[in-house]
Design an enzyme around this catalytic site. Structure first.
Site, PDB file in Angstrom:
ATOM      1  N   TYR A 100       0.822  -1.216   0.000  1.00 33.96           N
ATOM      2  CA  TYR A 100       0.000   0.000   0.000  1.00 33.96           C
ATOM      3  C   TYR A 100       0.859   1.269   0.000  1.00 33.96           C
ATOM      4  CZ  TYR A 100      -4.534  -2.334   0.360  1.00 33.96           C
ATOM      5  OH  TYR A 100      -5.676  -3.062   0.096  1.00 33.96           O
TER       6      TYR A 100
ATOM      7  N   ASN B 165     -12.931  -3.509   4.159  1.00 38.07           N
ATOM      8  CA  ASN B 165     -13.840  -3.685   3.024  1.00 38.07           C
ATOM      9  C   ASN B 165     -13.611  -4.998   2.259  1.00 38.07           C
ATOM     10  OD1 ASN B 165     -11.495  -3.012   1.758  1.00 38.07           O
ATOM     11  ND2 ASN B 165     -12.256  -1.177   0.746  1.00 38.07           N
TER      12      ASN B 165
ATOM     13  N   HIS C 195      -9.336  -6.738  -1.960  1.00 39.46           N
ATOM     14  CA  HIS C 195      -8.534  -5.856  -2.816  1.00 39.46           C
ATOM     15  C   HIS C 195      -8.528  -6.441  -4.223  1.00 39.46           C
ATOM     16  CE1 HIS C 195      -5.117  -3.879  -4.724  1.00 39.46           C
ATOM     17  NE2 HIS C 195      -4.738  -5.081  -5.097  1.00 39.46           N
TER      18      HIS C 195
ATOM     19  N   GLU D 254       1.823  -6.871  -8.622  1.00 39.46           N
ATOM     20  CA  GLU D 254       1.274  -7.466  -7.407  1.00 39.46           C
ATOM     21  C   GLU D 254       1.328  -8.996  -7.485  1.00 39.46           C
ATOM     22  OE1 GLU D 254      -1.705  -3.671  -6.559  1.00 39.46           O
ATOM     23  OE2 GLU D 254      -2.594  -5.598  -7.084  1.00 39.46           O
TER      24      GLU D 254
HETATM   25  P1  ATP Z   1      -7.960  -1.711  -2.924  1.00 45.05           P
HETATM   26  O1  ATP Z   1      -6.773  -0.897  -3.394  1.00 45.05           O
HETATM   27  O2  ATP Z   1      -7.766  -2.326  -1.553  1.00 45.05           O
HETATM   28  O3  ATP Z   1      -8.423  -2.676  -3.950  1.00 45.05           O
HETATM   29  P2  ATP Z   1      -9.657   0.479  -3.642  1.00 45.05           P
HETATM   30  O4  ATP Z   1      -8.850   0.539  -4.884  1.00 45.05           O
HETATM   31  O5  ATP Z   1     -11.160   0.392  -3.763  1.00 45.05           O
HETATM   32  O6  ATP Z   1      -9.217  -0.728  -2.737  1.00 45.05           O
HETATM   33  P3  ATP Z   1      -8.019   2.597  -2.570  1.00 45.05           P
HETATM   34  O7  ATP Z   1      -8.439   4.011  -2.731  1.00 45.05           O
HETATM   35  O8  ATP Z   1      -6.922   2.050  -3.440  1.00 45.05           O
HETATM   36  O9  ATP Z   1      -9.348   1.702  -2.699  1.00 45.05           O
HETATM   37  O10 ATP Z   1      -7.651   2.385  -1.051  1.00 45.05           O
HETATM   38  C1  ATP Z   1      -6.946   1.221  -0.637  1.00 45.05           C
HETATM   39  C2  ATP Z   1      -7.552   0.695   0.639  1.00 45.05           C
HETATM   40  O11 ATP Z   1      -7.318   1.613   1.700  1.00 45.05           O
HETATM   41  C3  ATP Z   1      -9.076   0.529   0.624  1.00 45.05           C
HETATM   42  O12 ATP Z   1      -9.518  -0.666   0.041  1.00 45.05           O
HETATM   43  C4  ATP Z   1      -9.406   0.587   2.099  1.00 45.05           C
HETATM   44  O13 ATP Z   1      -9.148  -0.665   2.743  1.00 45.05           O
HETATM   45  C5  ATP Z   1      -8.407   1.616   2.602  1.00 45.05           C
HETATM   46  N1  ATP Z   1      -9.014   2.946   2.606  1.00 45.05           N
HETATM   47  C6  ATP Z   1      -9.231   3.755   1.536  1.00 45.05           C
HETATM   48  N2  ATP Z   1      -9.818   4.904   1.887  1.00 45.05           N
HETATM   49  C7  ATP Z   1      -9.980   4.827   3.237  1.00 45.05           C
HETATM   50  C8  ATP Z   1     -10.522   5.701   4.228  1.00 45.05           C
HETATM   51  N3  ATP Z   1     -11.007   6.892   3.903  1.00 45.05           N
HETATM   52  N4  ATP Z   1     -10.517   5.289   5.515  1.00 45.05           N
HETATM   53  C9  ATP Z   1     -10.003   4.080   5.862  1.00 45.05           C
HETATM   54  N5  ATP Z   1      -9.468   3.209   4.978  1.00 45.05           N
HETATM   55  C10 ATP Z   1      -9.457   3.570   3.699  1.00 45.05           C
HETATM   56 MG    MG Z   2      -6.697   0.535  -4.907  1.00 40.10          MG
END
Ligand code: ATP
Ligand code: MG
Length: 137
Positions: free
Chosen positions: A49, A112, A115, A126
């Site tokens: 991340y 959520n 991923h 990845e």
């Molecule tokens: P992922 O990358 O996990 O597939 P995504 O692409 O939908 O999910 P991203 O914006 O890349 O979302 O954010 C990565 C991860 O960080 C999210 O899946 C979530 O677990 C966490 N995250 C994102 N925004 C928030 C927030 N506002 N508060 C807490 N956790 C968050």
């Molecule tokens: Mg993402």
């Protein structure tokens, strides 16, 4: 045929939802071609991340990802990257469409459940980070 990388996150493994999530993946026409349960190290979570390093939720996100084992997967199918993101639903479960994994299972925007890679370049990176080429057939 395209491949994407998936993680079934700690909130979901903890609630024994791996099979229910895999059923949605398979129902969408995606094939699970590799899968293993691992405990992510802090270093792996921080690297994985890394693009979110400066975001306010970064620390919380890393702690969450190492809090319980996760299941890492490689999914294959037509348009696998976009298709899986559709099956996952929006990051925030309150905004996710009906029938999606996050709508049905996610607890919050952070916890959520899944991923999925967001582009061919990140998918390749990845997959290579968690699986050796020989593990994939
Ligand atoms: P992922 O990358 O996990 O597939 P995504 O692409 O939908 O999910 P991203 O914006 O890349 O979302 O954010 C990565 C991860 O960080 C999210 O899946 C979530 O677990 C966490 N995250 C994102 N925004 C928030 C927030 N506002 N508060 C807490 N956790 C968050
Ligand atoms: Mg993402």
């Amino acid at each position: 045929i395209q491949r994407t990388f998936s993680i079934i996150k700690p909130d979901a493994t903890k609630r024994n939802l791996t099979g229910a999530i895999n059923a949605k993946i398979e129902a969408a026409g995606l094939r699970i071609i590799a899968q293993k349960r691992i405990r992510m190290t802090r270093e792996q979570a921080e690297t994985f991340y890394g693009v979110h390093r400066e975001r306010p939720f970064f620390g919380e996100l890393v702690e969450f990802m190492i809090s319980e084992p996760v299941v890492v997967q490689v999914l294959e199918g037509e348009n696998a990257i976009a298709k899986y993101r559709e099956v996952m639903g929006a990051t925030d479960p309150d905004e996710a469409a009906d029938g999606t994994i996050r709508k049905d299972f996610a607890l919050s925007k952070g916890e959520n459940s899944v991923h999925g890679s967001d582009a061919p370049e990140t998918a390749a990176e990845e997959i290579a980070y968690f699986f050796a080429g020989l593990d994939l057939v």
